[in-house]
Design a protein around this motif. Structure first.
Motif, PDB file in Angstrom:
ATOM      1  N   UNK A 305      30.998  46.595  27.801  1.00 63.56           N
ATOM      2  CA  UNK A 305      30.684  45.182  27.936  1.00 63.56           C
ATOM      3  C   UNK A 305      31.580  44.300  27.062  1.00 63.56           C
ATOM      4  N   UNK A 306      32.344  44.911  26.172  1.00 65.85           N
ATOM      5  CA  UNK A 306      33.261  44.165  25.312  1.00 65.85           C
ATOM      6  C   UNK A 306      34.658  44.066  25.904  1.00 65.85           C
ATOM      7  N   UNK A 307      34.840  44.558  27.135  1.00 71.21           N
ATOM      8  CA  UNK A 307      36.167  44.636  27.741  1.00 71.21           C
ATOM      9  C   UNK A 307      36.231  43.813  29.024  1.00 71.21           C
ATOM     10  N   UNK A 308      37.331  43.092  29.192  1.00 70.77           N
ATOM     11  CA  UNK A 308      37.649  42.436  30.466  1.00 70.77           C
ATOM     12  C   UNK A 308      38.795  43.209  31.097  1.00 70.77           C
ATOM     13  N   UNK A 309      38.580  43.710  32.292  1.00 70.59           N
ATOM     14  CA  UNK A 309      39.573  44.540  32.962  1.00 70.59           C
ATOM     15  C   UNK A 309      40.216  43.810  34.142  1.00 70.59           C
ATOM     16  N   UNK A 310      41.475  44.143  34.397  1.00 70.99           N
ATOM     17  CA  UNK A 310      42.119  43.668  35.610  1.00 70.99           C
ATOM     18  C   UNK A 310      41.250  44.074  36.801  1.00 70.99           C
ATOM     19  N   UNK A 311      41.218  43.228  37.808  1.00 70.90           N
ATOM     20  CA  UNK A 311      40.328  43.463  38.937  1.00 70.90           C
ATOM     21  C   UNK A 311      41.051  43.208  40.252  1.00 70.90           C
ATOM     22  N   UNK A 312      40.447  43.639  41.348  1.00 73.56           N
ATOM     23  CA  UNK A 312      41.033  43.388  42.670  1.00 73.56           C
ATOM     24  C   UNK A 312      40.168  42.462  43.512  1.00 73.56           C
ATOM     25  N   UNK A 313      39.218  41.764  42.871  1.00 78.96           N
ATOM     26  CA  UNK A 313      38.374  40.834  43.622  1.00 78.96           C
ATOM     27  C   UNK A 313      38.014  39.639  42.769  1.00 78.96           C
ATOM     28  N   UNK A 314      37.787  38.485  43.423  1.00 81.04           N
ATOM     29  CA  UNK A 314      37.345  37.289  42.709  1.00 81.04           C
ATOM     30  C   UNK A 314      35.821  37.287  42.629  1.00 81.04           C
ATOM     31  N   UNK A 315      35.256  36.254  42.067  1.00 78.45           N
ATOM     32  CA  UNK A 315      33.829  36.221  41.804  1.00 78.45           C
ATOM     33  C   UNK A 315      32.941  36.381  43.018  1.00 78.45           C
ATOM     34  N   UNK A 316      33.397  35.894  44.185  1.00 79.09           N
ATOM     35  CA  UNK A 316      32.557  36.006  45.387  1.00 79.09           C
ATOM     36  C   UNK A 316      32.761  37.320  46.129  1.00 79.09           C
ATOM     37  N   UNK A 317      33.580  38.220  45.568  1.00 81.84           N
ATOM     38  CA  UNK A 317      33.796  39.522  46.176  1.00 81.84           C
ATOM     39  C   UNK A 317      35.021  39.635  47.063  1.00 81.84           C
ATOM     40  N   UNK A 318      35.665  38.517  47.380  1.00 77.61           N
ATOM     41  CA  UNK A 318      36.852  38.557  48.230  1.00 77.61           C
ATOM     42  C   UNK A 318      38.012  39.241  47.512  1.00 77.61           C
ATOM     43  N   UNK A 319      38.852  39.917  48.288  1.00 76.94           N
ATOM     44  CA  UNK A 319      39.979  40.648  47.723  1.00 76.94           C
ATOM     45  C   UNK A 319      41.021  39.687  47.166  1.00 76.94           C
ATOM     46  N   UNK A 320      41.538  40.027  46.019  1.00 77.74           N
ATOM     47  CA  UNK A 320      42.549  39.202  45.363  1.00 77.74           C
ATOM     48  C   UNK A 320      43.894  39.349  46.071  1.00 77.74           C
ATOM     49  N   UNK A 321      44.600  38.234  46.204  1.00 73.59           N
ATOM     50  CA  UNK A 321      45.973  38.238  46.717  1.00 73.59           C
ATOM     51  C   UNK A 321      46.917  38.418  45.530  1.00 73.59           C
ATOM     52  N   UNK A 322      47.372  39.636  45.307  1.00 68.26           N
ATOM     53  CA  UNK A 322      48.195  39.957  44.143  1.00 68.26           C
ATOM     54  C   UNK A 322      49.674  39.944  44.490  1.00 68.26           C
ATOM     55  N   UNK A 323      50.495  39.484  43.546  1.00 67.40           N
ATOM     56  CA  UNK A 323      51.939  39.409  43.757  1.00 67.40           C
ATOM     57  C   UNK A 323      52.684  40.618  43.213  1.00 67.40           C
ATOM     58  N   UNK A 324      52.012  41.436  42.392  1.00 68.05           N
ATOM     59  CA  UNK A 324      52.615  42.646  41.825  1.00 68.05           C
ATOM     60  C   UNK A 324      53.916  42.360  41.077  1.00 68.05           C
ATOM     61  N   UNK A 325      53.933  41.284  40.313  1.00 66.88           N
ATOM     62  CA  UNK A 325      55.135  40.912  39.578  1.00 66.88           C
ATOM     63  C   UNK A 325      55.209  41.642  38.239  1.00 66.88           C
ATOM     64  N   UNK A 326      56.419  41.821  37.733  1.00 65.78           N
ATOM     65  CA  UNK A 326      56.606  42.385  36.398  1.00 65.78           C
ATOM     66  C   UNK A 326      57.191  41.363  35.434  1.00 65.78           C
ATOM     67  N   UNK A 327      57.215  40.076  35.893  1.00 64.12           N
ATOM     68  CA  UNK A 327      57.704  38.994  35.052  1.00 64.12           C
ATOM     69  C   UNK A 327      57.100  37.687  35.539  1.00 64.12           C
ATOM     70  N   UNK A 328      56.743  36.814  34.605  1.00 60.95           N
ATOM     71  CA  UNK A 328      56.199  35.517  34.972  1.00 60.95           C
ATOM     72  C   UNK A 328      56.715  34.467  33.996  1.00 60.95           C
ATOM     73  N   UNK A 329      56.975  33.267  34.506  1.00 63.19           N
ATOM     74  CA  UNK A 329      57.382  32.126  33.691  1.00 63.19           C
ATOM     75  C   UNK A 329      56.164  31.224  33.523  1.00 63.19           C
ATOM     76  N   UNK A 330      55.862  30.859  32.277  1.00 68.47           N
ATOM     77  CA  UNK A 330      54.709  30.012  31.995  1.00 68.47           C
ATOM     78  C   UNK A 330      55.184  28.754  31.273  1.00 68.47           C
ATOM     79  N   UNK A 331      54.816  27.578  31.805  1.00 66.31           N
ATOM     80  CA  UNK A 331      55.200  26.293  31.215  1.00 66.31           C
ATOM     81  C   UNK A 331      54.054  25.790  30.344  1.00 66.31           C
TER      82      UNK A 331
END
Length: 484
Positions: A305-331
């Protein structure tokens, strides 16, 4: 009533957590002290710095009568709440609301606004005269209906020029539901009134944080751009749909614009990280650190319960649209806070994070909503009042336990927003986005970046709202209810 009657099932744990409570039921809580009683008991259990606040010590009161006497010494619930918090330089963000409906609305992006999101800064190093510039406009608001645009400059509110000497006056004006701004032209640093004066009226509004989604094609690169302005769980479907469009466009890179994002839900941040990646499903994204009482229970009963894990679904249960990137730019800017910083910090052990902009706020702790109920949850709330607290209850770290960024996260490439050239958000020539594109293309043009002193920054519209720079757990982890 026992001082810890809200924790009846916690008897087995009481020797470790609660002391001197055998005779606590000698007197019930008077109705006029119900709110204060809720405040003390809620902070005694959950507050992150409970062990550092002597007035929240477990053995401070032997009986409810003793606690009542202590509570009676405070003029108001607000005075008690303020006094029980640790020093402001440690706890900058715990808040309390007299009406939990306002708090609940704010947690999902709801607030009163006229649609202008702005920044305030000093005109020069003398730190005297102040002016504001429009960062972005919320659609279908008083400001959007009057044609206000990004980059517009204002120097006065209600015909009162802003300066460091009359700060209380102009801050009070911005807090009103209706105020007038006097606009100016910006020419080489000179602020010249142009005679334009517009009146704006606030109305209740719920912001869709998915502000802009673009795909920019440069050379052989397909660059996805997403301006995301708040981690609100009720807009997760819109966020996932935006990633669906980026995924369908086969983007090869992503620029995530969090420069005006002051935070929100930890769960939503975890899902956004999963949309950016996708290849780490089930692995540790972040670790939670609560106060010792709560940590002891979790570690004994259910450390998961102390851990947040990567997931494949959003809160309503729908499957996440993942980009599978190994790099991201954050502004980022000095307005980038909490859940936005969580994204940056907790993705770094997995993928390359290139941060462009200025140092972030530095909020590595999170809160939770506490109600006056037997479990401090939403069910069976005390019908006699609507007070609720949002105290800081935990710190967030990455999978390796690294999370000490209370002074902010420094950028990879430093760059400030230039009032003389803010650019159009989402356009590839907008300075921040252009720097990211140049780095992606690796054409060597990223060196010319505008940088200004942090001392010129005064405030911004989001920070001026109560409960703005926030990161929160949406509900107490279910396992904890076993002890309540």
């Amino acid at each position: 009533m026992r001082i810890f009657s809200k924790m009846i099932a916690f008897v087995f744990f009481s020797l470790l957590v609660f002391q001197s409570c055998e005779d606590i039921d000698d007197k019930p809580v008077p109705s006029e002290l119900e709110i204060k009683d809720f405040i003390w008991k809620g902070l005694n259990l959950y507050y992150l710095w409970q062990a550092d606040q002597p007035k929240l010590a477990d053995d401070l009161f032997e009986t409810q009568r003793d606690l009542n006497v202590f509570l009676e010494s405070y003029e108001s619930p607000e005075a008690l709440f303020s006094d029980l918090k640790v020093a402001p330089n440690i706890d900058r963000f715990s808040v309390m609301f007299s009406d939990y409906r306002v708090l609940e609305n704010a947690l999902q992006g709801g607030f009163k606004t006229n649609g202008i999101e702005f920044s305030l800064r000093f005109k020069d190093a003398s730190q005297t005269d102040i002016f504001g510039y429009v960062r972005y406009i919320l659609p279908n608001t008083s400001a959007s209906n009057q044609g206000v645009e990004r980059g517009m400059i204002f120097y006065a509110v209600n015909n009162i020029p802003m300066s460091s000497s009359n700060e209380s006056v102009w801050r009070a004006a911005f807090a009103e539901d209706t105020y007038t701004l006097q606009f100016a032209d910006f020419d080489g640093g000179n602020i010249t009134p142009n005679g334009v004066s517009l009146s704006f009226t606030k109305a209740q509004y719920t912001e869709n944080p998915v502000y802009i989604t673009n795909v920019i094609e440069v050379d052989d690169k397909r660059i996805g751009y997403l301006m995301y302005n708040g981690f609100f769980s009720n807009f997760e479907s819109q966020l996932n749909q935006a990633f669906g469009r980026l995924k369908a466009a086969n983007v090869t890179h992503l620029v995530l614009d969090l420069r005006y994002n002051s935070g929100g839900s930890v769960d939503t941040a975890t899902r956004l990280a999963s949309m950016i990646t996708g290849q780490f499903n089930g692995q540790v994204f972040a670790r939670q650190v609560w106060n010792q009482k709560v940590m002891t229970f979790f570690n004994q009963e259910n450390p998961e319960l102390l851990i947040n894990r990567f997931t494949n679904s959003i809160g309503n249960g729908n499957t996440i649209n993942s980009l599978n990137l190994n790099k991201v730019y954050v502004l980022t800017t000095g307005s980038t806070a909490s859940a936005s910083e969580l994204i940056i910090n907790s993705l770094k052990p997995y993928i390359t994070v290139v941060q462009i902009g200025t140092t972030t706020v530095g909020k590595n702790d999170g809160s939770i909503t506490l109600y006056d109920s037997p479990t401090f949850g939403r069910n069976n709330r005390n019908p006699n009042h609507r007070y609720a607290m949002q105290p800081l209850v935990l710190k967030i770290a990455d999978k390796n336990g690294n999370g000490e960024y209370q002074d902010g996260i420094d950028p990879t490439l430093e760059q400030s927003e230039n009032v003389a050239n803010l650019g159009v958000l989402g356009d590839q020539n907008e300075p921040y986005l252009n720097t990211a594109i140049n780095d992606i293309l690796a054409n060597g043009r990223v060196g010319n970046r505008y940088v200004e002193s942090k001392d010129l920054q005064v405030d911004n519209s989001k920070s001026m709202r109560k409960f703005s720079d926030e990161m929160y757990i949406e509900k107490v982890p279910e396992g904890l209810f076993k002890i309540l």
